[in-house]
Scaffold this motif. Structure first.
Motif, PDB file in Angstrom:
ATOM      1  N   LYS A 183       0.846  -1.199   0.000  1.00 16.24           N
ATOM      2  CA  LYS A 183       0.000   0.000   0.000  1.00 16.24           C
ATOM      3  C   LYS A 183       0.875   1.240   0.000  1.00 16.24           C
ATOM      4  CE  LYS A 183       0.669   1.695   3.312  1.00 16.24           C
ATOM      5  NZ  LYS A 183       1.970   2.232   3.849  1.00 16.24           N
ATOM      6  N   PRO A 184       0.407   2.415  -0.409  1.00 15.55           N
ATOM      7  CA  PRO A 184      -0.873   2.612  -1.074  1.00 15.55           C
ATOM      8  C   PRO A 184      -0.842   2.047  -2.488  1.00 15.55           C
ATOM      9  CG  PRO A 184       0.375   4.652  -1.089  1.00 15.55           C
ATOM     10  CD  PRO A 184       1.156   3.671  -0.266  1.00 15.55           C
ATOM     11  N   LEU A 185      -2.025   1.750  -3.023  1.00 17.03           N
ATOM     12  CA  LEU A 185      -2.134   1.037  -4.294  1.00 17.03           C
ATOM     13  C   LEU A 185      -1.402   1.775  -5.410  1.00 17.03           C
ATOM     14  CD1 LEU A 185      -3.351  -1.194  -6.030  1.00 17.03           C
ATOM     15  CD2 LEU A 185      -5.509   0.065  -6.060  1.00 17.03           C
ATOM     16  N   THR A 186      -1.713   3.049  -5.553  1.00 18.57           N
ATOM     17  CA  THR A 186      -1.099   3.850  -6.615  1.00 18.57           C
ATOM     18  C   THR A 186      -0.982   5.275  -6.092  1.00 18.57           C
ATOM     19  OG1 THR A 186      -3.253   4.489  -7.507  1.00 18.57           O
ATOM     20  CG2 THR A 186      -2.240   2.506  -8.432  1.00 18.57           C
ATOM     21  N   ILE A 187      -0.460   6.149  -6.937  1.00 18.03           N
ATOM     22  CA  ILE A 187      -0.473   7.550  -6.519  1.00 18.03           C
ATOM     23  C   ILE A 187      -1.481   8.358  -7.331  1.00 18.03           C
ATOM     24  CG2 ILE A 187       1.860   7.516  -5.584  1.00 18.03           C
ATOM     25  CD1 ILE A 187       2.836   8.949  -8.055  1.00 18.03           C
ATOM     26  N   HIS A 213      -2.613  -4.106   3.639  1.00 14.90           N
ATOM     27  CA  HIS A 213      -2.963  -3.389   4.869  1.00 14.90           C
ATOM     28  C   HIS A 213      -2.905  -4.420   5.981  1.00 14.90           C
ATOM     29  CE1 HIS A 213      -3.771   0.595   3.518  1.00 14.90           C
ATOM     30  NE2 HIS A 213      -4.671   0.231   2.639  1.00 14.90           N
ATOM     31  N   ASN A 214      -1.681  -4.696   6.388  1.00 16.84           N
ATOM     32  CA  ASN A 214      -1.414  -5.849   7.229  1.00 16.84           C
ATOM     33  C   ASN A 214      -2.051  -5.786   8.605  1.00 16.84           C
ATOM     34  OD1 ASN A 214       0.829  -3.770   7.062  1.00 16.84           O
ATOM     35  ND2 ASN A 214       1.296  -4.731   9.030  1.00 16.84           N
ATOM     36  N   TYR A 215      -2.343  -4.560   9.095  1.00 17.36           N
ATOM     37  CA  TYR A 215      -2.866  -4.477  10.463  1.00 17.36           C
ATOM     38  C   TYR A 215      -4.240  -5.119  10.583  1.00 17.36           C
ATOM     39  CZ  TYR A 215       1.248  -1.668  10.943  1.00 17.36           C
ATOM     40  OH  TYR A 215       2.567  -1.288  10.935  1.00 17.36           O
ATOM     41  N   SER A 216      -4.929  -5.232   9.458  1.00 11.81           N
ATOM     42  CA  SER A 216      -6.212  -5.940   9.487  1.00 11.81           C
ATOM     43  C   SER A 216      -6.018  -7.454   9.518  1.00 11.81           C
ATOM     44  CB  SER A 216      -7.080  -5.521   8.299  1.00 11.81           C
ATOM     45  OG  SER A 216      -6.463  -5.861   7.078  1.00 11.81           O
ATOM     46  N   GLY A 217      -4.788  -7.893   9.583  1.00  8.23           N
ATOM     47  CA  GLY A 217      -4.529  -9.319   9.710  1.00  8.23           C
ATOM     48  C   GLY A 217      -4.385  -9.790  11.143  1.00  8.23           C
ATOM     49  N   TYR A 218      -4.318  -8.855  12.082  1.00 10.79           N
ATOM     50  CA  TYR A 218      -4.165  -9.259  13.487  1.00 10.79           C
ATOM     51  C   TYR A 218      -5.416  -9.983  13.985  1.00 10.79           C
ATOM     52  CZ  TYR A 218       0.181  -6.806  14.654  1.00 10.79           C
ATOM     53  OH  TYR A 218       1.495  -6.423  14.747  1.00 10.79           O
ATOM     54  N   PRO A 219      -5.246 -11.085  14.686  1.00 11.28           N
ATOM     55  CA  PRO A 219      -6.405 -11.833  15.177  1.00 11.28           C
ATOM     56  C   PRO A 219      -7.385 -10.986  15.990  1.00 11.28           C
ATOM     57  CG  PRO A 219      -4.423 -13.148  15.447  1.00 11.28           C
ATOM     58  CD  PRO A 219      -3.978 -11.790  14.961  1.00 11.28           C
ATOM     59  N   MET A 220      -6.881 -10.067  16.816  1.00  8.32           N
ATOM     60  CA  MET A 220      -7.806  -9.310  17.661  1.00  8.32           C
ATOM     61  C   MET A 220      -8.489  -8.187  16.881  1.00  8.32           C
ATOM     62  SD  MET A 220      -7.704 -11.309  20.034  1.00  8.32           S
ATOM     63  CE  MET A 220      -8.802 -10.692  21.319  1.00  8.32           C
ATOM     64  N   VAL A 221      -7.917  -7.784  15.770  1.00  7.26           N
ATOM     65  CA  VAL A 221      -8.610  -6.853  14.883  1.00  7.26           C
ATOM     66  C   VAL A 221      -9.759  -7.608  14.199  1.00  7.26           C
ATOM     67  CG1 VAL A 221      -8.381  -5.522  12.747  1.00  7.26           C
ATOM     68  CG2 VAL A 221      -6.651  -5.325  14.545  1.00  7.26           C
ATOM     69  N   ARG A 222      -9.489  -8.831  13.840  1.00 16.17           N
ATOM     70  CA  ARG A 222     -10.547  -9.640  13.218  1.00 16.17           C
ATOM     71  C   ARG A 222     -11.650  -9.965  14.228  1.00 16.17           C
ATOM     72  NH1 ARG A 222      -7.612 -12.936   8.258  1.00 16.17           N
ATOM     73  NH2 ARG A 222      -6.970 -10.962   7.303  1.00 16.17           N
ATOM     74  N   GLN A 223     -11.211 -10.202  15.461  1.00 22.35           N
ATOM     75  CA  GLN A 223     -12.190 -10.391  16.536  1.00 22.35           C
ATOM     76  C   GLN A 223     -13.066  -9.144  16.656  1.00 22.35           C
ATOM     77  OE1 GLN A 223     -12.767 -13.000  18.491  1.00 22.35           O
ATOM     78  NE2 GLN A 223     -13.833 -12.190  20.273  1.00 22.35           N
ATOM     79  N   ALA A 266     -19.187   6.222  16.794  1.00 16.97           N
ATOM     80  CA  ALA A 266     -17.959   7.000  16.611  1.00 16.97           C
ATOM     81  C   ALA A 266     -16.754   6.087  16.625  1.00 16.97           C
ATOM     82  CB  ALA A 266     -17.839   8.051  17.713  1.00 16.97           C
ATOM     83  N   VAL A 267     -15.751   6.504  15.892  1.00 14.95           N
ATOM     84  CA  VAL A 267     -14.495   5.763  15.806  1.00 14.95           C
ATOM     85  C   VAL A 267     -13.354   6.762  15.918  1.00 14.95           C
ATOM     86  CG1 VAL A 267     -13.030   4.401  14.261  1.00 14.95           C
ATOM     87  CG2 VAL A 267     -15.469   3.963  14.345  1.00 14.95           C
ATOM     88  N   ARG A 268     -12.303   6.332  16.580  1.00 14.73           N
ATOM     89  CA  ARG A 268     -11.084   7.151  16.628  1.00 14.73           C
ATOM     90  C   ARG A 268      -9.890   6.231  16.349  1.00 14.73           C
ATOM     91  NH1 ARG A 268     -14.456   8.210  20.513  1.00 14.73           N
ATOM     92  NH2 ARG A 268     -13.464   6.719  21.914  1.00 14.73           N
ATOM     93  N   VAL A 269      -9.140   6.573  15.338  1.00  9.16           N
ATOM     94  CA  VAL A 269      -7.913   5.821  15.059  1.00  9.16           C
ATOM     95  C   VAL A 269      -6.752   6.799  15.057  1.00  9.16           C
ATOM     96  CG1 VAL A 269      -6.739   4.213  13.533  1.00  9.16           C
ATOM     97  CG2 VAL A 269      -9.227   4.250  13.579  1.00  9.16           C
ATOM     98  N   ASN A 270      -5.785   6.520  15.912  1.00 10.60           N
ATOM     99  CA  ASN A 270      -4.566   7.339  15.977  1.00 10.60           C
ATOM    100  C   ASN A 270      -3.396   6.489  15.533  1.00 10.60           C
ATOM    101  OD1 ASN A 270      -6.157   9.265  17.159  1.00 10.60           O
ATOM    102  ND2 ASN A 270      -4.955   9.445  19.047  1.00 10.60           N
ATOM    103  N   TYR A 271      -2.637   7.011  14.591  1.00  9.85           N
ATOM    104  CA  TYR A 271      -1.420   6.290  14.188  1.00  9.85           C
ATOM    105  C   TYR A 271      -0.267   7.266  14.396  1.00  9.85           C
ATOM    106  CZ  TYR A 271       1.113   2.625  11.626  1.00  9.85           C
ATOM    107  OH  TYR A 271       1.965   1.583  11.271  1.00  9.85           O
ATOM    108  N   ASP A 326       1.566   6.753   3.829  1.00 12.98           N
ATOM    109  CA  ASP A 326       2.414   5.798   4.526  1.00 12.98           C
ATOM    110  C   ASP A 326       1.664   5.133   5.684  1.00 12.98           C
ATOM    111  OD1 ASP A 326       4.813   4.464   4.753  1.00 12.98           O
ATOM    112  OD2 ASP A 326       5.721   5.955   6.071  1.00 12.98           O
ATOM    113  N   ILE A 327       1.013   5.926   6.501  1.00  9.56           N
ATOM    114  CA  ILE A 327       0.318   5.333   7.651  1.00  9.56           C
ATOM    115  C   ILE A 327      -1.144   5.770   7.752  1.00  9.56           C
ATOM    116  CG2 ILE A 327       2.444   4.977   8.953  1.00  9.56           C
ATOM    117  CD1 ILE A 327       1.742   7.409  10.667  1.00  9.56           C
ATOM    118  N   GLY A 328      -1.470   6.947   7.196  1.00 10.42           N
ATOM    119  CA  GLY A 328      -2.868   7.395   7.260  1.00 10.42           C
ATOM    120  C   GLY A 328      -3.807   6.386   6.608  1.00 10.42           C
ATOM    121  N   THR A 329      -3.375   5.833   5.480  1.00  8.44           N
ATOM    122  CA  THR A 329      -4.232   4.859   4.798  1.00  8.44           C
ATOM    123  C   THR A 329      -4.418   3.592   5.632  1.00  8.44           C
ATOM    124  OG1 THR A 329      -2.285   4.056   3.599  1.00  8.44           O
ATOM    125  CG2 THR A 329      -3.683   5.670   2.473  1.00  8.44           C
ATOM    126  N   HIS A 330      -3.381   3.213   6.360  1.00  8.58           N
ATOM    127  CA  HIS A 330      -3.541   2.060   7.268  1.00  8.58           C
ATOM    128  C   HIS A 330      -4.631   2.354   8.308  1.00  8.58           C
ATOM    129  CE1 HIS A 330      -0.550  -0.861   6.149  1.00  8.58           C
ATOM    130  NE2 HIS A 330       0.491  -0.099   6.384  1.00  8.58           N
TER     131      HIS A 330
END
Lengths: 388, 388, 388, 388
Positions: free
Chosen positions: D115-119, D142-152, D167-172, D205-209
């Motif tokens: 990722k990211p796929l293209t520019i 987008h490997n972080y979606s591969g974590y077992p607890m993310v899938r949980q 609501a959702v909050r994601v901080n990277y 680099d990380i926002g898309t994750h």
């Protein structure tokens, strides 16, 4: 990696690991993680049928899936040198380690053996003599000493950053026995509850890990211990809880082990008190190491191969940048890295300093069985001090 | 609060606490936190001059600032009933507790005494007899049993939520001795390092807290122990590190205490293993209690007076909504709350169940000195089991 | 403490706080914690009956328990100088702050007022003018800025230890609205859900705390903001969730506030990114502050009045040794300490630098109402930037 | 594993990854972790010399180490079906993804792309059309979606255990740019700082994750966003900090990304507020997931393949028992597991539901470039809302 200067991967055989065993597949994955070895042969069960059935999932070809360890060792020894296996991994019940390891060593193969080494002390010492006489590689998978931050801890102690170590506390707390209903047989590792096959219970299963960790980090060779062990679980024939107080000159250490603490999973914690600093490491958060000095803010060291604070063993044991979590497989694989370095060095006439810093040796195995037996004897005598 | 049915605040005298002492001012703040008592008299130092100098900062009027405890007790006893103090708090070196407490009890005053109770067992038992004979209130400030989540833990055990308790581990780890340079005298609490005045070192200072905490939460009355204590710090005349293994019927407990662990501050941790659940509590994060059951997610209970899960002692010990952190003063004040309830009950002819759940009693003090002395004796005999 | 050079405790009146109110009793305990003030008068409810009934539990004598704030102010002003109150604490619904504060100031009393200052900006500015003209003490209880480690953070920033601050993130996450069933009336603070009485919802209740905290630690005076606020709870008439992005020259800050996050209690977190270091502080673990620098181990600073790393405001705000947890009451009491220092200075002709470092001022109150109104206006216009 | 029913490992080619690149070797290890694939070919650098030099360490034979991706694709396509590669992994700079991916797809190979796929958005949509038309497998790591607890977490949301998400909050939050001295060139990933090659900085680099993680767990397809991005680092030509507020019907989400926060390493945190429960997950402690409900103790779920609470995607993504830490490699390998399942299904005429739950698809890639460009456009227009 095509190990230079050999120019090829090392060839591995796995003994044990069929069915729903936990540790066999861990060995397979860990040994191959860094692409330096290839699992090519196996005797995955003591039941020839099961052994063959399990082989494909491990990537083992049918013709090198054997019905027993003796068949495997004989057949592989008969293969031409450029095909035969380099080393054997033993992931079978404790009581079988000795015979398999001895036969493998005598057949000229290097050996990686699960812990505890044996269930009898003379057997352990016999293996140690064999290894010493032949110069073959023999590793015991006390895998927790493979974690980068455990290695960092060892080198911080060694470099004197903690000052003289006065006290150590290692707690290894699990709770899986709480899941065992009355009359129920565990889902895997049944032999672990069988005194004949296991030789000990929680002591051998996790107590030896805790003891080895204490010694690995401090460099101690304890001289005596006092222990009380208990069996709390109703179905249990072996100890499932205990404490062992160890002495090493003026210093003391407390080793605590439990498999009856509800909901605690694999909670191995190390605390070292030095004259100039103290440290804490927890297996469940293995990428961090906390170091404290009086009057200063606590320091949380992350596993970080690029940081200036990282010692060389820790750096070499890291595969990923900081905070890209590494875990159990990588630590286990670090033991194999040490083994492979030693094998390659032996094959190519290079030196390898076999001091236990890169992989636990047969001597750690001898120390482990002494520890188990001293704990059993001390506890039977109400905690009197036993020499190690 | 104008304690109903008395209709007034209780009147407190403080003995000790002048200079840079830590615990005296804590008593003053904790006792007055809930507006049920007022500090009106003091003998803040054994030096009459210092005693008077320190009084204003404590809000004590000049005419009730006394030059010695005996002067204080005599003068207060001579005051009319509606002026004289209700109770005396003793925050002096360990070796003076006995005489002051005895005199105060004999003068008819209720007593709050810092721990350890005494440095001699017969003295402790003497006080216990006096309390028993007179029915006066006597509390020992094992303040950690005042934390709401410790009380929650006790009541969870009592209600059977953990099943039968099999094992307990209490670690009390500090590092302040590491700050002591060779030849240096500590900034406060100098007497704590003097064998004559303290009777014990780390054992009495924090080991007794850990032991009391184990007993408070489990309801145990241990019958024997085996201990090894050590003196690591070069300047130290008393033990500064140790372990005590305690037995209570089939169950065992490990008490660990250190004051030589660099950078560890006041790290008192309690772990209880029951047949149905386990729990963990840490003094440094006192508002949370972690409970685990096999196969289930770990549960983090917050101090929360409004939650349905909160037991009544815990609820009564909370002043603020959840996550409005309460701390050391509040826990300490909870001990005083129990004392005040008992005093008011005595004065107004009501019942008060003095079972140690609301404040530690003189019996806890007797148990503490037994614990200290058994540890010293066991360690001197290389860890043999001693009866308690 | 008998405040030198006054030689007496300060006399306090409390307006509001009867019934099951939360914050009134907090003021009473916090103000009296250090024995420098005494609560002597009260108008605890706008209902004269309730007011008198609640007085004894607060230790207020019947003759100084008044039926209304105006009665209280008039009667106290009429008392001789050596009896009358020194200051008034206002712990009433938001919409009443202005009238009470104005009257109290005009009567010559110093004032401590709960936040938010008012619900209208001109009222806030009116009060600010009054304070400025009279030189009286006026404090707003943004109590989170009273925590020792928040003060440590402020002074680290001020001393340049973090370099220039580039970004700030403050999240204040609660979940108590989740406990409100459809149609249910909250157990306390009903007025907080009434637009007329509260002026705003989550914004005023906790958003202003978060905003003040950001400004307190960084020294920022933000110039504009963009905000989106939401009302998620079905019963709610006021916002219960939102974000506000603030600008201060080149730097930006994000303020996030929620009262609809299940099970989150009082989770106020501050993160500051400086050019040389970053820091994190959490209200639920208030005694620690984490500071990080690239390539170095993270540093966990404990509240520690004796450590060399502790700045003077943090040291002065600590009452206990490190790891003897201090909490909400102590932080709240630190605001009062600043107020008392200022009052005493005023009365004794000494200087007091009223820069907001020791207690939040009426200017913080004006800034807070500007923040609330700018958020409301920005959100109503789909997030356009509003000047502050 | 010899993938049934294919009866063999899948054959992988790697494009990119030579030198001190980070992500190339990660792909190699992750893809081979479970013994279902074998890295047999590579064009590891755009410099033919470097490409060949790097091959042996990856275990790639000299004859299948190619000088360029086009050479690789042509040569492999010309091999007999039982030798040629099955799929290509693209681990090259962002601006090259499009051409390589298009060529590979057209040559009939399945594709795993970093990722990211293209520019450019039209390129991303072009690839999506190709994938849709051909039915070939195309995964974005987008490997972080591969974590077992993310899938949980995803399955808990999907099963309604949290109620409707509000609501959702994601901080990277990272800080590696802080290590870059003025004028210094980064040790690796130099192209990431080049606007031409990267298309965006921290956003891509990380926002898309972070954005993908929010969508993965909630199932959201956001419709608009408002963003402010900043460039704080003096040497930087691309954004290194920012916030994006996203809307999805009535719900809102905040995405925060930083690479200038000192000492923060790879701190990706997800918070989801549902009407019935909330959850928190942290990448740096990936084996745990905290779930909270009003009035109940917080629940800490451990990755635990045997626990009844574990959902099937989480169970399938676990290799080890609970508390035997799994990390970054395993999560990454879980993406490959999904890819392999799909490839094997395609080859054996089985169905595979390609809904993004097992690996991120080309549609996630299109969404990612839309996110990046909308953030850039919104920020350039001072944060106005942009459609997605």
């Amino acid at each position: 990696m095509i190990n230079p200067p050999l120019g090829r991967k090392l060839r591995m055989a796995l003994i044990g690991g069929a069915g729903n065993a936990f540790i066999g597949p861990v060995h397979a994955t860990a040994a191959q993680l860094d692409h330096r070895a290839e699992l090519v042969a196996g005797a995955l069960s003591s039941d020839a049928e099961k052994s063959r059935a399990a082989a494909p999932a491990m990537g083992i070809a049918a013709e090198r899936s054997y019905g027993s360890y003796s068949e495997l060792l004989a057949a592989e020894a008969a293969l031409p040198e450029d095909q035969r296996i380099d080393f054997v991994t033993i992931a079978t019940p404790n009581d079988t380690h000795f015979e398999i390891a001895r036969t493998a060593l005598q057949a000229g193969f290097d050996v990686v053996c699960d812990k505890p080494l044996t269930i009898a002390r003379d057997e352990a010492e016999h293996l140690a003599r064999l290894v010493s006489e032949t110069g073959q590689v023999f590793a015991l998978t006390h895998n927790y000493s493979g974690y980068p931050m455990v290695r960092q801890a060892r080198q911080m102690v060694e470099a004197g950053e903690l000052g003289q170590v006065q006290a150590v506390r290692v707690n290894y707390i699990q709770g899986f026995l709480c899941g065992l209903k009355p009359g129920e047989v565990p889902a895997r590792g049944v032999w672990k509850s069988d005194p004949e096959k296991a030789g000990s219970g929680t002591l051998g299963d996790i107590g030896t890990h805790a003891y080895q960790l204490a010694c690995y980090v401090t460099g101690w060779q304890p001289t005596e211990l006092s222990s009380v062990i208990k069996t709390f679980h109703a179905e249990r024939k072996l100890e499932d809880y205990g404490h062992a107080l160890i002495r090493c000159r003026e210093a003391i250490g407390m080793i605590t082990f439990s498999q009856i603490t509800h909901g605690r999973l694999n909670d191995l914690t190390l605390e070292v008190d030095g004259q100039d600093a103290s440290l804490v490491w927890r297996q469940e958060e293995p990428n961090q190491l906390v170091v404290r000095r009086f009057g200063e803010p606590a320091q949380v060291f992350d596993r970080n191969p690029r940081a200036a604070y990282t010692h060389d063993l820790s750096r070499a044991a890291s595969r990923l940048p900081a905070a890209h979590p590494e875990g159990f497989f990588e630590a286990f694989a670090n033991i194999y890295q040490g083994v492979f370095d030693h094998i390659v060095a032996n094959r190519s006439g290079q030196q390898f300093v076999c001091d236990g810093s890169k992989y636990p040796t047969v001597q750690d195995g001898v120390a482990g069985i002494k520890f188990v037996q001293a704990c059993q004897a001390s506890s039977a005598a109400d905690g009197i001090w036993m020499e190690l």
